[in-house]
Write a protein that holds these residues in place. Sequence first.
Motif, PDB file in Angstrom:
ATOM      1  N   GLU A   1     -26.953 -15.566  15.039  1.00 34.11           N
ATOM      2  CA  GLU A   1     -26.596 -15.890  16.421  1.00 34.11           C
ATOM      3  C   GLU A   1     -27.786 -15.712  17.351  1.00 34.11           C
ATOM      4  OE1 GLU A   1     -21.806 -14.839  16.361  1.00 34.11           O
ATOM      5  OE2 GLU A   1     -23.268 -13.235  16.688  1.00 34.11           O
ATOM      6  N   VAL A   2     -28.555 -14.666  17.139  1.00 34.08           N
ATOM      7  CA  VAL A   2     -29.763 -14.449  17.943  1.00 34.08           C
ATOM      8  C   VAL A   2     -30.772 -15.564  17.685  1.00 34.08           C
ATOM      9  CG1 VAL A   2     -31.682 -12.878  18.399  1.00 34.08           C
ATOM     10  CG2 VAL A   2     -29.377 -11.959  18.012  1.00 34.08           C
ATOM     11  N   ALA A   3     -30.935 -15.939  16.414  1.00 31.24           N
ATOM     12  CA  ALA A   3     -31.866 -17.014  16.055  1.00 31.24           C
ATOM     13  C   ALA A   3     -31.455 -18.335  16.701  1.00 31.24           C
ATOM     14  CB  ALA A   3     -31.927 -17.166  14.537  1.00 31.24           C
ATOM     15  N   ASN A   4     -30.148 -18.614  16.746  1.00 33.77           N
ATOM     16  CA  ASN A   4     -29.670 -19.853  17.361  1.00 33.77           C
ATOM     17  C   ASN A   4     -30.062 -19.939  18.830  1.00 33.77           C
ATOM     18  OD1 ASN A   4     -28.431 -20.684  14.991  1.00 33.77           O
ATOM     19  ND2 ASN A   4     -26.429 -19.860  15.556  1.00 33.77           N
ATOM     20  N   LEU A   5     -29.918 -18.829  19.551  1.00 33.73           N
ATOM     21  CA  LEU A   5     -30.276 -18.813  20.969  1.00 33.73           C
ATOM     22  C   LEU A   5     -31.781 -19.034  21.144  1.00 33.73           C
ATOM     23  CD1 LEU A   5     -29.670 -18.349  23.953  1.00 33.73           C
ATOM     24  CD2 LEU A   5     -29.794 -15.868  23.514  1.00 33.73           C
ATOM     25  N   ILE A   6     -32.573 -18.355  20.337  1.00 35.73           N
ATOM     26  CA  ILE A   6     -34.022 -18.492  20.449  1.00 35.73           C
ATOM     27  C   ILE A   6     -34.457 -19.921  20.133  1.00 35.73           C
ATOM     28  CG2 ILE A   6     -36.214 -17.780  19.397  1.00 35.73           C
ATOM     29  CD1 ILE A   6     -34.951 -14.971  19.088  1.00 35.73           C
ATOM     30  N   ALA A   7     -33.858 -20.519  19.119  1.00 38.89           N
ATOM     31  CA  ALA A   7     -34.224 -21.890  18.749  1.00 38.89           C
ATOM     32  C   ALA A   7     -33.904 -22.861  19.877  1.00 38.89           C
ATOM     33  CB  ALA A   7     -33.515 -22.298  17.465  1.00 38.89           C
TER      34      ALA A   7
END
Length: 259
Positions: A228-234
């Motif tokens: 979920e954190v990676a999705n936001l950063i991407a």
Amino acid sequence: MDNFLTLQGKRALITGGTQGAGAATVALFRELGAQVLTTARSQPKGLRQAEFVAADLTTPEGCEAVAAAIHDRLGGVDIMVHMLGGSSAPGGGFAALGEAEWQAELNLNLMPAVRLDRALLPGMVAQGSGVVVHVTSIQRELPLPEATTGYAAAKAALSVYSKSLSKEVAPEGVRVVRVSPGWIATDASIRLAERLAAEAGTDLEGGKRMIMQSLGGIPLGRPSTPDEVANLIAFLSSDRAGSITGTEYVIDGGTVPTA
């Protein structure tokens, strides 16, 4: 690949990208088409040498080595994601933090981003485009005085530095944003929950509840996942977020009680 979001052809540096949310971000960036270089003190299994630089980013020399590798291997960078961070300070409140402990918190949580930005941002400015993501923490607003005063203060400094930087380089076509996670369900945090559970004579779920209670509760009832954190950063790193700069995005399941 989801056509809505692509990082095809982008050159990216992701620090702290060998475990937890950092590893999830590296994997997602590569899935979305980016060419990614990541760092840690030692190379983990499964990462090719071309994708990795062994360096201690708490030192100026380590940051210089990573910047040199970016120039040599990628010819520059389009996205920088500063995920390196953590705390090794002892508990015991402010009195337990001496000069060495304060310096260690700053060298891990603030200075790597400052040094790498100083080395690599001029290239972004010269090409007229780029994205910098500074991963802060909700503890800049909700510090835990028993254990994380130094970490929280360093992350607060990173957030203010990021805001100032965004105002300086936005006219040059470079976006600077912040992502502020709360508790993330990483292997390390699960080990902490297990340790707390063992000490309290409860199970893993009880240990997780203890962590949530220490944060004042998580309305969502669970930590965020690394993905979920990676999705936001991407998303924030992509052209889909092309007019977003200077802002901070909290991903904490509702932990911070104010907007």
